[in-house]
Motif scaffolding. Structure first.
Motif, PDB file in Angstrom:
ATOM      1  N   GLU A  97      -7.399  -5.250   1.399  1.00 52.22           N
ATOM      2  CA  GLU A  97      -6.319  -4.935   1.847  1.00 52.22           C
ATOM      3  C   GLU A  97      -5.950  -5.895   2.910  1.00 52.22           C
ATOM      4  OE1 GLU A  97      -4.344  -1.403   4.528  1.00 52.22           O
ATOM      5  OE2 GLU A  97      -5.913  -0.632   2.848  1.00 52.22           O
ATOM      6  N   TYR A 122      -2.335  -4.233  -1.111  1.00 51.66           N
ATOM      7  CA  TYR A 122      -3.502  -4.139  -1.683  1.00 51.66           C
ATOM      8  C   TYR A 122      -3.598  -5.522  -2.474  1.00 51.66           C
ATOM      9  CZ  TYR A 122      -4.000   0.761  -0.890  1.00 51.66           C
ATOM     10  OH  TYR A 122      -4.202   1.905  -0.275  1.00 51.66           O
ATOM     11  N   THR A 169       0.613  -1.093  -0.111  1.00 51.35           N
ATOM     12  CA  THR A 169       0.020   0.001   0.103  1.00 51.35           C
ATOM     13  C   THR A 169       0.930   1.244   0.146  1.00 51.35           C
ATOM     14  OG1 THR A 169      -0.188   0.240   2.357  1.00 51.35           O
ATOM     15  CG2 THR A 169      -1.996  -1.073   1.156  1.00 51.35           C
ATOM     16  N   PHE A 199      -9.377  -2.682  -6.878  1.00 54.39           N
ATOM     17  CA  PHE A 199      -8.852  -2.994  -5.524  1.00 54.39           C
ATOM     18  C   PHE A 199     -10.153  -4.075  -5.004  1.00 54.39           C
ATOM     19  CE2 PHE A 199      -7.338   1.362  -5.829  1.00 54.39           C
ATOM     20  CZ  PHE A 199      -5.972   1.109  -5.204  1.00 54.39           C
TER      21      PHE A 199
END
Length: 181
Positions: free
Chosen positions: A159, A170, A141, A156
């Motif tokens: 995470e 990510y 990230t 995305f």
């Protein structure tokens, strides 16, 4: 810079040039890991090059100097990254993104040649003709790489951390059926 995208063998000067580029790229912040090239050399010469759908490419100049490298393979149950991400995603997300996926495992461009379209050309060549439904990857990230991937159409997905004390990453995915549509 006049570059050609060529298959990357797992032995010889072209391979060693790709490992040098990888080591240099990952010795820079935020990674600061000068030994990472050695780890990737071992993975490429070992299990990774034997996985279904394995493809490795290098961007080279006319003198066969390497400016960048990329590789990937088909994601499968039983592979560490695939299984770790599967456990981190909700079941429907894992099914959607990982059930028929190609994994972009590593991408590196010589720091002197970054932001010149080399990474985009490598990713495009890597994914050309792939039959899988998605391509997935992970990137830290705190790296700018996620901006590159977003610009290429990657979404995305999640995470997560791959280890308790490790940096956050990510997980990103691209629907390959959208390429060329």
């Amino acid at each position: 810079m006049n570059l050609e995208i060529v298959p990357l063998p797992t032995i010889g000067p072209l391979f060693e040039g790709a490992i040098r580029v990888y080591a240099e790229a990952f010795s820079q912040p935020p990674y600061c890991d000068p030994d990472r090239g050695r780890e990737i050399r071992d993975r490429l010469r070992g299990e990774h090059s034997h996985r279904l759908g394995f493809r490795a490419l290098a961007a080279t100049d006319p003198a066969q100097r390497v400016a960048g490298m990329v590789y990937g393979y088909r994601g499968r149950n039983g592979q560490w990254w695939h299984d770790t991400v599967t456990r981190a995603l909700p079941p429907d997300g894992a099914l959607d993104w990982l059930s028929d996926s190609y994994e972009l495992v590593e991408l590196a461009v010589d720091p002197r040649f970054q932001r010149q379209g080399i990474a985009t050309a490598l990713v495009d060549a890597l994914l050309e003709g792939r039959s899988e439904r998605t391509c997935v990857l992970s990137t830290r990230t705190d790296s700018d790489a996620h901006h590159l991937y977003s610009g290429l159409g990657f979404e995305f997905v999640a995470e997560m951390k791959f280890s308790a004390k490790g940096a956050p990453f990510y997980v990103m995915g691209l629907r390959l059926s959208a390429i060329g549509d």
